[in-house]
Design an enzyme around this catalytic site. Structure first.
Site, short mmCIF file in Angstrom:
data_model
loop_
_atom_site.label_atom_id
_atom_site.label_comp_id
_atom_site.label_asym_id
_atom_site.label_seq_id
_atom_site.Cartn_x
_atom_site.Cartn_y
_atom_site.Cartn_z
N ASP A 265 0.89 -1.15 0.00
CA ASP A 265 0.00 0.00 0.00
C ASP A 265 0.93 1.21 0.00
O ASP A 265 2.09 1.13 0.43
CB ASP A 265 -0.94 0.00 1.20
CG ASP A 265 -2.12 0.94 0.95
OD1 ASP A 265 -2.03 1.77 0.01
OD2 ASP A 265 -3.14 0.86 1.67
C1 BGC Z 1 -4.88 3.33 0.03
C2 BGC Z 1 -4.93 2.34 -1.11
C3 BGC Z 1 -4.73 3.07 -2.40
C4 BGC Z 1 -3.40 3.81 -2.35
C5 BGC Z 1 -3.08 4.59 -3.60
C6 BGC Z 1 -3.65 4.21 -0.01
O1 BGC Z 1 -3.75 5.24 0.90
O2 BGC Z 1 -4.94 2.65 1.26
O3 BGC Z 1 -6.13 1.65 -1.10
O4 BGC Z 1 -4.81 2.19 -3.48
O5 BGC Z 1 -3.43 4.74 -1.28
O6 BGC Z 1 -3.91 5.69 -3.72
#
Ligand code: BGC
Length: 740
Positions: A265
């Site tokens: 993530d």
């Molecule tokens: C989120 C993810 C997301 C990523 C990119 C993170 O803060 O938890 O689900 O895909 O950011 O935006």
């Protein structure tokens, strides 16, 4: 003569083409086996080139190998549509003018359709949009389990039951990936709250992990063949989920044989050595080694950049780690960015809008439908001939729900609000009063609305309601901070923005109310017995208003079923019941004390009735279930039983029913949930029509995960197949015995 020269020239061209072809490297040959292409490319790459692939080069891209003509990868959120373009080096939007898309309903709504074919269509349309936008990976779907109603991101997931989520996630993945676009199922795993998500350490039994939280991820990887998976922010058993030996090396890449890419993530990497050794392949979104400022060379400071290169050179971590990561990334590139056969895709087409609308129409759940004045017909579907003045109340009737919520935020080309949908359906009969106001906030700074403003909005709505024949209330949660939104959990179970008081005041002057709740979570309903009709309408994206108007008017007969339980009060939920150490933890650790008793498993086993149970949803028609018929009374370990049941539409309109199979273990040496979903089928019936539905049960459906033996065990004994149209409305039972 001229002709002869021409032929000679042609021969030369043909010859050089063959020679060229013969010399062209294997990795460029799309017909060569993919594993040979990977090995060939790898053998041509420098160590620096391999390391470069393992981390970002911008907020949403990671490098290929430019020297070899191997393209970079473009990643995009996910999971309800393709997110607007983000700047190269910051989280700001790039403000392009060609990135408006179709917003599909939130995944809670998709799960509420209980219709795997629609999940395929959803994925396929989304994949086509991602492809058109030149994305190689879409960051979705989300299948973290719905553990409790405070999680700010429940709307991005598929509910509380591992079987339902597993069945629904697989066709989504197939649909997306047919476009040559990878999915990234997220957030693996146990990211079931937003509070302290970056560091909370989750302790959980092996049994709960295997029975509840892992199955949808396993389905996504093993059955769905998803090409990437995203790690979670939280820790699991003391180690960050994005580089977790047990979760990534042992389970995902070991037990499940995953050959794709594990991506963090964004900002989920915390340690170079662990990232090198414990299963991470691509690092995205890190700040530069703890410094919050980013320079143009910031990416070299990523954990899997220069620090990794140094560890490899010094021998602190083996070269095999980078070869494995680069191989996986090359495999992903061959499947996506270097797949010459993938279609071109398309964006914001009428066909995609139709998919969004169908998912919305089939996902909306009719929770309650009574006559307004204790007699006569139920209030829904709305009989327009009866009403001259229909008042729509509530900010959610006009608020864009594609905005907000965090990374799933979308920029739709069109977004029909509930008010617009109802106006298109009922024209001049419709008037509108917002009734309350919420402001806009995403990552903190909740707006405070002055009391005078609240009072005047409420007074206006109540005065207009007095004068109306019917009130359609459109409220619920929204995508603000501490509502359904990333990076924070809800803080109350009730409706925010003093909506309960507003609803009570309106009911006092006009009991003819249709309550339309927009949310991705269960909410408290203190007014429930005084509101004749209640509809759960999720977040529906581009076609939301049309889907709602079609269901309220009866153009479409509702057939959605809840993918999670609505507790009467918050403490009735299992995770919350056990107090702080269970949720939200002490800020460092938490333990899932309700264990396997998640959702209806808790309500049923502990005999704490839900306000609305899992699997529940009404229709404008009625269905009659016959008696279940079982093929055999005894089943051995290699055998199976078949349970059949007839279902008839006994009402006046066509409708769809979800026939649900639950299994109950009569006697067990370990605690088992009262019942567990093991099959379902959505059928469509014309008035008077009857269909037979059949389910096959094998020992796998009777098993529990044995913590001690580390395997699934089906104990011999008596079981019951329970068939119904919700987890509590069981229409018939059939008993059988598993014999040794
Ligand atoms: C989120 C993810 C997301 C990523 C990119 C993170 O803060 O938890 O689900 O895909 O950011 O935006």
């Amino acid at each position: 003569m001229k002709n002869k020269n021409f032929l000679a020239a042609c021969a030369l061209v043909a010859l050089s083409a063959t020679t060229l072809h013969a010399q062209s490297p294997v990795y460029l040959d799309k017909n060569a086996p993919i594993e040979e292409r990977i090995q060939d490319a790898l053998s041509r790459m420098t160590l620096e080139e391999k390391v470069a692939m393992t981390h970002a080069q911008s907020k949403f891209s990671s490098p290929g190998v430019p020297r070899l003509g191997i393209p970079e990868l473009w990643w995009s959120d996910g999971p309800h549509g393709v997110r607007a373009e983000i700047e190269w080096n910051s989280w700001g939007y790039a403000n392009w003018t060609n990135d408006s898309i179709t917003a599909f309903p939130a995944l809670t709504c998709l799960a509420a359709t209980w219709n795997p074919e629609l999940s395929y269509e959803y994925g396929n349309a989304l994949g086509a949009e991602a492809r058109f936008r030149k994305k190689d990976v879409i960051l979705g779907p989300g299948v973290n389990m719905y553990r409790h109603p405070l999680n700010g991101r429940n709307f991005e997931y598929m509910g509380e039951d591992p079987y339902l989520a597993s069945v629904m996630v697989v066709p989504y993945i197939h649909g997306v990936q047919e476009n040559g676009v990878a999915t990234s199922t997220k957030h693996y795993v146990l990211n079931d709250q937003e509070k302290w998500r970056g560091h909370i350490n989750v302790e959980i039994s092996d049994r709960a992990l295997h029975e509840i939280y892992l199955p949808p991820f396993k389905a996504a990887i093993v059955d769905g063949q998803g090409w990437t998976i995203m790690g979670a922010y939280n820790k699991v058993r003391g180690q960050h989920a994005c580089h977790n030996e047990f979760l990534l090396n042992d389970i995902l890449k070991g037990d499940w044989g995953f050959d794709g890419v594990v991506v963090t993530d964004w900002g989920g990497t915390h340690d170079t050595k662990e990232a090198a050794l414990y299963g991470l392949d691509v690092e995205m979104g890190s700040y530069t080694n703890g410094l919050t400022s980013e320079s143009e060379f910031g990416y070299n400071n990523y954990y899997l950049a220069d620090p990794y290169l140094e560890m490899l050179k010094s021998g602190e971590v083996p070269m095999s780690t980078v070869d494995d990561k680069a191989s996986r990334i090359l495999r992903l590139i061959f499947r996506t960015a270097m797949n010459p056969d993938r279609p071109w895709g398309s964006q914001a087409t009428p066909e995609h809008a139709a998919v969004a609308r169908s998912v919305g129409e089939e996902g909306i759940v009719l929770l309650r439908n009574q006559p307004a004045v204790k007699k006569g017909n139920p209030l829904l579907p709305i009989d327009a001939s009866k009403y001259n003045k229909i008042l729509v109340v509530g900010e959610n009737a006009t608020r864009s729900m594609s905005a907000g919520g965090g990374s799933s935020e979308l920029k739709p080309k069109n977004e029909i609000s509930p008010l617009q949908g109802l106006q298109a359906m009922y024209g001049d009969k419709i008037s509108y009063a917002p009734g309350y106001m919420a402001g806009r906030s995403m990552y903190g700074n909740v707006d405070v609305i002055p009391t005078a403003v609240e009072d005047s909005l409420r007074a206006e709505a109540v005065a207009m309601a007095k004068d109306a024949d019917l009130v359609i209330y459109v409220g619920g949660l929204n995508k603000n901070h501490e509502q359904d939104c990333e990076a924070g959990d809800r803080i109350i179970y009730g409706l925010p923005f003093a909506q309960d008081a507003l609803i009570e005041e309106i009911l006092a002057v006009n009991p003819n109310m249709v309550m339309t709740l927009l949310s991705g979570n269960a909410v408290e309903m203190p007014w429930i017995n005084r509101v004749p009709a209640i509809v759960q309408a999720w977040y529906l994206g581009s076609e939301g208003g049309n889907a709602i108007a079609n269901v309220l008017s009866g153009e479409v007969n509702p057939s959605g079923k809840l993918p999670f339980s609505f507790p009467v009060k918050l403490e009735d939920n299992g995770a919350i019941h056990y107090g702080e150490m269970s949720y939200p933890g002490d800020s460092i650790n938490q333990t899932y004390l309700e264990d396997i008793l998640v959702g209806y498993r808790w309500h049923d086993t502990k005999k704490i009735p839900a306000l609305y149970p899992f699997g529940y949803g009404l229709s404008y028609t009625t269905f009659e279930f016959g008696k279940p018929v079982i093929s055999n009374k005894k089943m051995d370990r290699d055998g199976s039983v078949e349970v059949k049941i007839k279902v008839k539409n006994t009402g006046k309109v066509a409708g769809k029913e979800v026939v649900q199979l639950y299994v109950h273990d009569k006697k067990s040496s370990v605690l088992r949930p009262e019942k567990e979903l093991k099959g379902f089928q959505k059928i469509s019936l014309l008035p008077g029509e009857e269909k037979e539905v059949s389910f096959t049960i094998t020992p796998a459906e009777l098993s529990y995960y044995d913590d001690v033996r580390h395997e699934w065990v089906a104990e011999p004994g008596i079981f019951e197949a329970l068939i119904g149209n919700s987890s509590t409305n069981i229409k018939g039972k059939a008993q059988f015995e598993l014999v040794n």
